[in-house]
Motif scaffolding. Structure first.
Motif, PDB file in Angstrom:
ATOM      1  N   ARG A 262       6.125  13.874  43.314  1.00  0.00           N
ATOM      2  CA  ARG A 262       6.812  12.971  44.243  1.00  0.00           C
ATOM      3  C   ARG A 262       7.291  13.797  45.440  1.00  0.00           C
ATOM      4  O   ARG A 262       8.137  14.689  45.302  1.00  0.00           O
ATOM      5  CB  ARG A 262       7.987  12.286  43.543  1.00  0.00           C
ATOM      6  CG  ARG A 262       7.537  11.484  42.331  1.00  0.00           C
ATOM      7  CD  ARG A 262       8.542  10.465  41.915  1.00  0.00           C
ATOM      8  NE  ARG A 262       8.070   9.726  40.749  1.00  0.00           N
ATOM      9  CZ  ARG A 262       8.641   8.634  40.275  1.00  0.00           C
ATOM     10  NH1 ARG A 262       9.715   8.146  40.864  1.00  0.00           N
ATOM     11  NH2 ARG A 262       8.153   8.023  39.202  1.00  0.00           N
ATOM     12  N   GLU A 263       6.738  13.462  46.586  1.00  0.00           N
ATOM     13  CA  GLU A 263       7.024  14.240  47.790  1.00  0.00           C
ATOM     14  C   GLU A 263       8.502  14.231  48.124  1.00  0.00           C
ATOM     15  O   GLU A 263       9.042  15.235  48.617  1.00  0.00           O
ATOM     16  CB  GLU A 263       6.204  13.689  48.960  1.00  0.00           C
ATOM     17  CG  GLU A 263       6.291  14.532  50.229  1.00  0.00           C
ATOM     18  CD  GLU A 263       5.687  15.909  50.048  1.00  0.00           C
ATOM     19  OE1 GLU A 263       6.317  16.896  50.502  1.00  0.00           O
ATOM     20  OE2 GLU A 263       4.604  16.009  49.453  1.00  0.00           O
ATOM     21  N   ASP A 264       9.193  13.115  47.836  1.00  0.00           N
ATOM     22  CA  ASP A 264      10.619  13.066  48.168  1.00  0.00           C
ATOM     23  C   ASP A 264      11.416  14.052  47.330  1.00  0.00           C
ATOM     24  O   ASP A 264      12.428  14.597  47.791  1.00  0.00           O
ATOM     25  CB  ASP A 264      11.159  11.646  47.992  1.00  0.00           C
ATOM     26  CG  ASP A 264      10.996  11.122  46.576  1.00  0.00           C
ATOM     27  OD1 ASP A 264      10.053  11.555  45.883  1.00  0.00           O
ATOM     28  OD2 ASP A 264      11.813  10.273  46.152  1.00  0.00           O
ATOM     29  N   SER A 267      10.572  17.693  48.703  1.00  0.00           N
ATOM     30  CA  SER A 267      11.175  17.984  50.011  1.00  0.00           C
ATOM     31  C   SER A 267      12.687  18.156  49.940  1.00  0.00           C
ATOM     32  O   SER A 267      13.302  18.630  50.901  1.00  0.00           O
ATOM     33  CB  SER A 267      10.815  16.879  51.009  1.00  0.00           C
ATOM     34  OG  SER A 267      11.313  15.627  50.564  1.00  0.00           O
ATOM     35  N   ARG A 290       2.030  22.221  46.640  1.00  0.00           N
ATOM     36  CA  ARG A 290       1.648  21.600  47.912  1.00  0.00           C
ATOM     37  C   ARG A 290       0.197  21.120  47.872  1.00  0.00           C
ATOM     38  O   ARG A 290      -0.132  20.048  48.378  1.00  0.00           O
ATOM     39  CB  ARG A 290       1.816  22.612  49.058  1.00  0.00           C
ATOM     40  CG  ARG A 290       3.222  22.717  49.582  1.00  0.00           C
ATOM     41  CD  ARG A 290       3.248  23.355  50.967  1.00  0.00           C
ATOM     42  NE  ARG A 290       4.618  23.743  51.267  1.00  0.00           N
ATOM     43  CZ  ARG A 290       5.165  24.899  50.887  1.00  0.00           C
ATOM     44  NH1 ARG A 290       4.441  25.775  50.223  1.00  0.00           N
ATOM     45  NH2 ARG A 290       6.418  25.166  51.166  1.00  0.00           N
ATOM     46  N   ALA A 293       0.050  17.945  45.886  1.00  0.00           N
ATOM     47  CA  ALA A 293       0.615  16.823  46.638  1.00  0.00           C
ATOM     48  C   ALA A 293      -0.375  16.338  47.701  1.00  0.00           C
ATOM     49  O   ALA A 293      -0.537  15.135  47.937  1.00  0.00           O
ATOM     50  CB  ALA A 293       1.938  17.240  47.282  1.00  0.00           C
ATOM     51  N   ARG A 294      -1.082  17.272  48.326  1.00  0.00           N
ATOM     52  CA  ARG A 294      -2.064  16.907  49.358  1.00  0.00           C
ATOM     53  C   ARG A 294      -3.272  16.208  48.729  1.00  0.00           C
ATOM     54  O   ARG A 294      -3.758  15.197  49.243  1.00  0.00           O
ATOM     55  CB  ARG A 294      -2.507  18.171  50.093  1.00  0.00           C
ATOM     56  CG  ARG A 294      -3.473  17.914  51.241  1.00  0.00           C
ATOM     57  CD  ARG A 294      -3.739  19.191  52.020  1.00  0.00           C
ATOM     58  NE  ARG A 294      -4.275  20.247  51.178  1.00  0.00           N
ATOM     59  CZ  ARG A 294      -3.593  21.322  50.781  1.00  0.00           C
ATOM     60  NH1 ARG A 294      -2.334  21.492  51.154  1.00  0.00           N
ATOM     61  NH2 ARG A 294      -4.151  22.239  50.027  1.00  0.00           N
TER      62      ARG A 294
END
Length: 495
Positions: A262-264, A267, A290, A293-294
């Motif tokens: 989950r990117e949130d 970050s 990363r 996620a990409r």
């Protein structure tokens, strides 16, 4: 562990040992040291046949002209290698091959393996060992796991990862009926290498695990498993996770299992946003995350049959009851960085559905009857490996491994740790040789007086042979024997 066997009258002369009902009948004893050899200047016992114990034994006999002439490596199990045999995941063949290096040490002519020997309250006590040896090095590890201390932790379906690893690694003390794996989803609490191992084993197909030495019962249970969703959850951010990059990368190579992030949550981590200045190992981990996620945004085609989601900044607060005493999920509180390297709760909660919850939040040492112990650190007080009693070094008593430094580091960390302890012992050699009175003619006498029935190297070779035969019978490679009775029967046949 089953009750200790009785010593028959014949055993007093080193002949036959009599087992209680349920363990078969006769186990030949371990041969005594060769009578023609001159008495050793220094006789040492190493308690624990895992990496730290074997490295300590190796250091003690490295110099042929040194002060140590004989080392007995004692272990509660009839099998050597400690966590290399019972802690390394079965699909990690390269790491498990370290057993070959440990084996070469235990086959040294001045080292004798004595398994099936309990040291402590239920076996031979430390004072008795000092009647048989000039010095004793305790390498007993950290035998229990840390608890979460939250409601519902003891519900049916909630276990420690340690217990789960013991089960799929065929440890003879492991519960054989506790992991039916009828769950649809699982939560692994923790983001270290053990948590990664557990999540990976759950996510693998049974045909991937069949070539390993996993016990047949565990393999069959995993084959029947309906688990499709696996969540691995950490209370802090990805830059503070304890897994190594090699272990992490493996999660992205599992056939028919996809990794989600989950990117949130990523970050939220200042280190994830700006990794400059972080240790290189952490930067490598973040690079892997990363990339995943990409790739998630670019993925096409049918979804994999199993999903493995890595979650961060979630602190477990309760294991949820399904109303019948079993796990239905885990409640987490959302956390956020506090600016000082820790996290603080936000008062926002999230429930993750699961019927299997495995905690992997670290290990802790346990006291050994007869040795001092620091409850806070879970270690034996020491100075450079010398056991301290009331602040002073206790002559002839030493520690190495996790019971010395706590459950930190990887397998290789045990080598310098053992070296420090061995250096201290060798520096004390003259004083130990002069101060100790006459020792027992052979340590086996002391062990048998305490009700122990040592399994020697030939017994261990018998276990290896039986496990290879079991594998052939099941059309697999070597398959571990998971129970005490089977291990001791194989040791008897080998001896």
């Amino acid at each position: 562990m089953p009750g200790r066997a009785r010593i028959s009258r014949a055993a007093a002369s080193g002949a036959i040992l009599e087992l209680p009902v349920g363990r078969s009948t006769a186990v030949p004893s371990v041969p005594s040291a060769t009578a023609s050899q001159s008495p050793p200047r220094l006789r040492v016992a190493v308690v624990g046949a895992g990496p730290s114990g074997v490295y300590a034994a190796q250091g003690l006999v490295r110099d042929e002209a040194g002060p140590v002439a004989a080392v007995d490596v004692l272990d509660r199990l009839p099998c050597p290698y400690g966590l290399v045999r019972y802690g390394v995941a079965p699909d990690h063949e390269k790491i498990k091959s370290l057993q070959n290096n440990l084996r070469s040490v235990l086959e040294h002519p001045r080292i004798r393996f004595l398994g099936n020997v309990t040291v402590g309250a239920d076996g031979v006590r430390p004072p008795a060992l000092l009647r048989a040896y000039h010095a004793v090095v305790y390498c007993v590890g950290a035998a229990t796991d840390r608890r979460l201390g939250i409601p519902g932790e003891d519900l049916r379906g909630s276990h420690s990862a340690t217990d789960f690893v013991s089960w799929y690694s065929a440890h003879p003390d492991a519960a054989t009926d506790g992991f039916t794996l009828g769950a649809r989803s699982a939560v692994v609490i923790g983001v270290g290498n053990v948590a990664v191992d557990v999540a990976r084993v759950l996510a693998r197909r049974s045909d991937e695990l069949r070539p390993t030495d996993m016990p047949q019962g565990a393999l069959e249970s995993l084959a029947r498993s309906g688990i499709g969703e696996i969540s691995m959850v950490g209370r802090r951010g990805p830059s503070q996770a304890k897994f190594t990059t090699k272990e992490l990368r493996e999660l992205g190579t599992l056939p028919d299992a996809g990794v989600r992030l989950r990117e949130d949550e990523l970050s939220l981590d200042p280190g994830y946003r700006d990794p400059e200045g972080l240790p290189s190992a952490v930067r490598r981990n973040l690079t892997v995350l990363r990339g995943w996620a990409r790739e998630a945004g670019e993925r096409t085609g049918p979804p994999p049959s199993r999903s493995l989601e890595l979650r961060f900044y979630l602190r477990p607060v309760e294991v949820l009851d399904d109303g019948a005493g079993a796990v239905r999920g885990v409640r987490f509180e959302r956390t956020e960085p506090d600016g000082r390297g820790g996290v603080t709760g936000t008062g926002v909660y999230e429930d993750i559905e699961a019927q299997l919850a495995l905690r992997s939040v670290g290990y802790h040492g346990v006291p050994l009857t007869g040795l001092p112990f620091d409850e806070r650190s879970g270690t034996v007080p020491h100075e450079a490996g010398r056991v301290l009693r009331d602040g002073a070094a206790s002559p002839g008593e030493y520690v190495a491994g996790w019971i010395k430094r706590g459950p930190t580091g990887v397998i290789g960390t045990n080598r310098p740790c053992a070296k420090e302890t061995v250096t201290s012992l060798l520096a004390d050699a003259d004083a130990l040789s002069e101060a100790r009175g006459p020792l027992a003619a052979d340590p086996l006498e002391v062990l048998r007086e305490a009700g122990q029935e040592p399994v020697g190297w030939q017994g261990w070779l018998g276990i290896e042979t039986a496990e290879a035969e079991l594998g052939r019978h099941l059309a697999r490679s070597t398959v571990k024997i998971p129970d005490w009775e089977g291990l001791l029967a194989a040791a008897r046949a080998g001896a």
